[in-house]
Scaffold this active site. Sequence first.
Site: not given
Lengths: 265, 265, 265, 265, 265
Positions: A187, A200, A209
């Site tokens: 990645h 980023r 959440d």
Amino acid sequence: MRSSIAILMRLAVLVFVGLVMVSAVEAADRDKLLSEPGVYGTFAAYSLDADWVKQDQPARIAQLTTLKGVVEQHREKLAIDIYLLRGLSDHADVLFRVHATELRETQQFLLDLQGSLFGKHLIGSTIFSGLTKKLNYVPGMPDNLKAELKIPGEPGPKPYVIVIPIRKDADWWSLPQEQRSAMMQEHTEAALPYSKTVKRKLYHATGLDDLDFITYFETSRLEDFQSLILALEKVKEFRHNRRFGHPTLLGTVRSLDEIIEVLAQ
Amino acid sequence: MRSSIAILMRLAVLVFVGLVMVSAVEAADRDKLLSEPGVYGTFAAYSLDADWVKQDQPARIAQLTTLKGVVEQHREKLAIDIYLLRGLSDHADVLFRVHATELRETQQFLLDLQGSLFGKHLIGSTIFSGLTKKLNYVPGMPDNLKAELKIPGEPGPKPYVIVIPIRKDADWWSLPQEQRSAMMQEHTEAALPYSKTVKRKLYHATGLDDLDFITYFETSRLEDFQSLILALEKVKEFRHNRRFGHPTLLGTVRSLDEIIEVLAQ
Amino acid sequence: MRSSIAILMRLAVLVFVGLVMVSAVEAADRDKLLSEPGVYGTFAAYSLDADWVKQDQPARIAQLTTLKGVVEQHREKLAIDIYLLRGLSDHADVLFRVHATELRETQQFLLDLQGSLFGKHLIGSTIFSGLTKKLNYVPGMPDNLKAELKIPGEPGPKPYVIVIPIRKDADWWSLPQEQRSAMMQEHTEAALPYSKTVKRKLYHATGLDDLDFITYFETSRLEDFQSLILALEKVKEFRHNRRFGHPTLLGTVRSLDEIIEVLAQ
Amino acid sequence: MRSSIAILMRLAVLVFVGLVMVSAVEAADRDKLLSEPGVYGTFAAYSLDADWVKQDQPARIAQLTTLKGVVEQHREKLAIDIYLLRGLSDHADVLFRVHATELRETQQFLLDLQGSLFGKHLIGSTIFSGLTKKLNYVPGMPDNLKAELKIPGEPGPKPYVIVIPIRKDADWWSLPQEQRSAMMQEHTEAALPYSKTVKRKLYHATGLDDLDFITYFETSRLEDFQSLILALEKVKEFRHNRRFGHPTLLGTVRSLDEIIEVLAQ
Amino acid sequence: MRSSIAILMRLAVLVFVGLVMVSAVEAADRDKLLSEPGVYGTFAAYSLDADWVKQDQPARIAQLTTLKGVVEQHREKLAIDIYLLRGLSDHADVLFRVHATELRETQQFLLDLQGSLFGKHLIGSTIFSGLTKKLNYVPGMPDNLKAELKIPGEPGPKPYVIVIPIRKDADWWSLPQEQRSAMMQEHTEAALPYSKTVKRKLYHATGLDDLDFITYFETSRLEDFQSLILALEKVKEFRHNRRFGHPTLLGTVRSLDEIIEVLAQ
């Protein structure tokens, strides 16, 4: 002609709102909050209610003054960024990103915001929080890759912002650590070519959440950003995303004064 | 009798709205924006609020005048198309398609639109954006196929518009490039028989919203359009659509003046 | 006593609404529109807004008069049916089924409907359209099956209506034609015993909405209808439905005058 | 002190509402409707709108009187039960269960209810219907099991009600009848220990809504009910539920007078 | 300056609201309700309506007084806790957790709450209930593990609360008991390192809502809580969660007086 009216308007708004008393407190150590691990980042997106636009401009300016006041008042402890989503995203009109060492401080800011004269027109649409962590280099990651990751991105304004919440599938978490590391290295390598033009930042959201990660992007070159996401979609790790986006929040980076100007009109 | 009233109405609306001052600026190079790669296309669908129809006609006409003004004002940089969804789609009443070289310009247009007297009655229902790219001929695609793709479609009005957002599954992106190319060639061949009566345009949306592609269709023959979609559903590539439509937006192509006329009534 | 009040009410409503001038135009060739292939069928369901019931009866009757007017005005080109969903379906209060050879005509009708005094109280809840096609007998279907399918259903009123939208999965469309034909023959045979008491009509929706088919049923015997659906759920083809219903619309067939009477009360 | 106020209130409400004229008609054969096959059961859940609580008590009492009137008026043909969901379920405030031999009669009742002064404050949230069928003993079911199933449950009030809609998956319907029977016998045996304290009733909904079954439970011992559901989740048949609940409706059984008393306060 | 205003405000609110008469009844045996099995826990989350903030402060304080009154009135039978979600969760503003031996008592409290002057501004957003059960030690669980589980957590305030509803998949329930036990032991061991800083409580919800479990967490160290959830996501049992969160409720523990103070501002 349009632009001269706009300039006049801009002056008028700034004069009115500029009258807000700003206490002489020190601003929070913004750089530290934005770069260190162990900091909570909260993304709170709001729409303006139907009454907002029906008010006359002086009323709106008076209320925007309270927005400025609340932000100033919390600058001591928090790093607060604000983005304009309206016109690019159907989820909300404005987005606040708040960094704090304690989530309670963020809650207090948002309580004060919603309790202000301006906040009475806000309809909360989405809010999620994550924690920054120390970059965990994959064991065995080649040194040149590590070095490249440390090269700072191109300077200059990055007007576009994109926020993508992610939830991994159950398979991901049950994989042995080495397999996950190998996939994360793949990645990272796929993302590398875009590190100069696309900034980023990663937040760990698990448990706070219905998410595992929040990824935040800033860029002046949306085309590069799209290529980055396409590159990430092609690596194996992507197959373990049960949710990617939904919502994807797209907007533009704005100063508080710019937001005030836009909303005053 | 109905049609004579309609004609009178039409005249009345056009006279009122025609009084809007249109600056003598050059319109954006519409043809270029609509045909070149590297252009952002944004689809913004709105419903009218419950108050809209409760106003008397002069009030509505006055507000529609501001719609015309905002569109004219941005014609310099943008290509703006407008569609009527009401009566064919339950998602929204009107759809704007905006082409721009910078997404910020589109955001400014939509901010101005929503800030206008007309815009105060708009409820944003859906907005998504994509980028046009150079047609990437599949390597090894037969020359006769390429040639056929370049034959222009039948001239004449194409009153119906359909917009279908698409998201590919993770398997798609992890396939080797050659396999995807082979599937895209099959897709292209299946679509070929309908290229004369159904106009298509493709936008790459990855990362800008929860989509990978936006497909836009115009046709005067809905039956052909349906056959085209059926043909596309039968090729292998279709099995990699995690989302196809949802929403599918169906409407009719209208000039700005026609939209104003419909909404004034 | 209740029924005598009801009769009085009925008379009052019909007298008021009956004053609407009906142009002496020919009604559309309803039989043709309802039986031939190549006709678009649109299902538009609406709820009444909260203000509707808060008006006094004369105001409601005046507005219902405009409903009648709009329907009459479009009878020349369209076949318009109306159903009462309220009390049986939580999706909407009334359902219009409109048949037209051009979808634009249907859009114009719904625009006029929503623009009428009555329409200002309508909240659009769902709208989808499909095309009728020639019955495509499965090759090799036994002649006796074909013959049985042509026997007309039992005459007499069929008060209940059910509309079920269907979306097939990607596997379905990628099956070879013979396999799909074989499954459709099995489907047809399973449905046969109910053809006398349950009237069916099929619309092809692919591409016009997030559907592939719209199935419309009328019956006076809901128990038979339920048995029919159970029979259809047991054949192989059913396993290729990615969506079946959602929503399933259930209501009663009503004349325009009955709908007006119900809504006037 | 609280209870004495409550008693006074109760008296006041009952006196006012008691003045409603009840026609001397025979009530529907409630027992038959509640026990025989071939009866339609409709579950209609409503929330009260925001205006309801803003009215003064006399206005609310006057409107509740119309609720009582509508229920009495339809008692001739229907069996009407009413439940209080508010405080236990977030889906609605009140739930009506209506049994009728013809679904049209139920629709007429709900039309009259929604058209009453009280009904103008109701917001329909969910409605689904099913048909009672003769208990279809699994062939080969042991006689002692059949006998046990016929033992009546414990007498006494069962204050809690739970309604769970169910949709089976496509695999279920494509199984051979014997396999389904065997699974249903296992299901029945698992449920048996709870038959004395948890009363069940089954409705067949296929085709009438996006469901296959509606299961209705009454109990005074919620703990037993939970154990029953856990037992049912462990049998093979449970794996063929594509949907179980969603919504699960939980409330308390109330007389019409109790509901009126609660809503009047 | 801000804090001195806040202190004054706090005093004012407490003086006003303190005038509420609190009956001299014994409070429910809170400790028992919070620790024993066979107790129902209900989680009811509410948002405040748009009118709430538009009232002046005296009106809001008067209404908050009724909130205090209703809570006091039910303290005899119930254990009532209250949490502030606003600013951390987009699902609701306040959350009530109510423990009762009979769910009817909880319903009566919530009816009284919603019927109070304060309650007229509450919009119910989510409500679910579960039952506490005796801790069922896995047979064969090592004694030292059992002992560790009994060590009480660190004392001191735990300001953060997280509520996560869970639904298991059908596979889970069909597993043999020993397999589930083994997985639960693995789950318990993974959670052990966090038992000192993260307090957990489990509720069994099967059948009462679309859930199987409700997990409740309190902590002062959110980072530990996140590590706990990550650890739980890595054990096999996690793969049997069909739903985990959705919604995940995040808020802060507050006393009734603190909530009143926040909402009064």
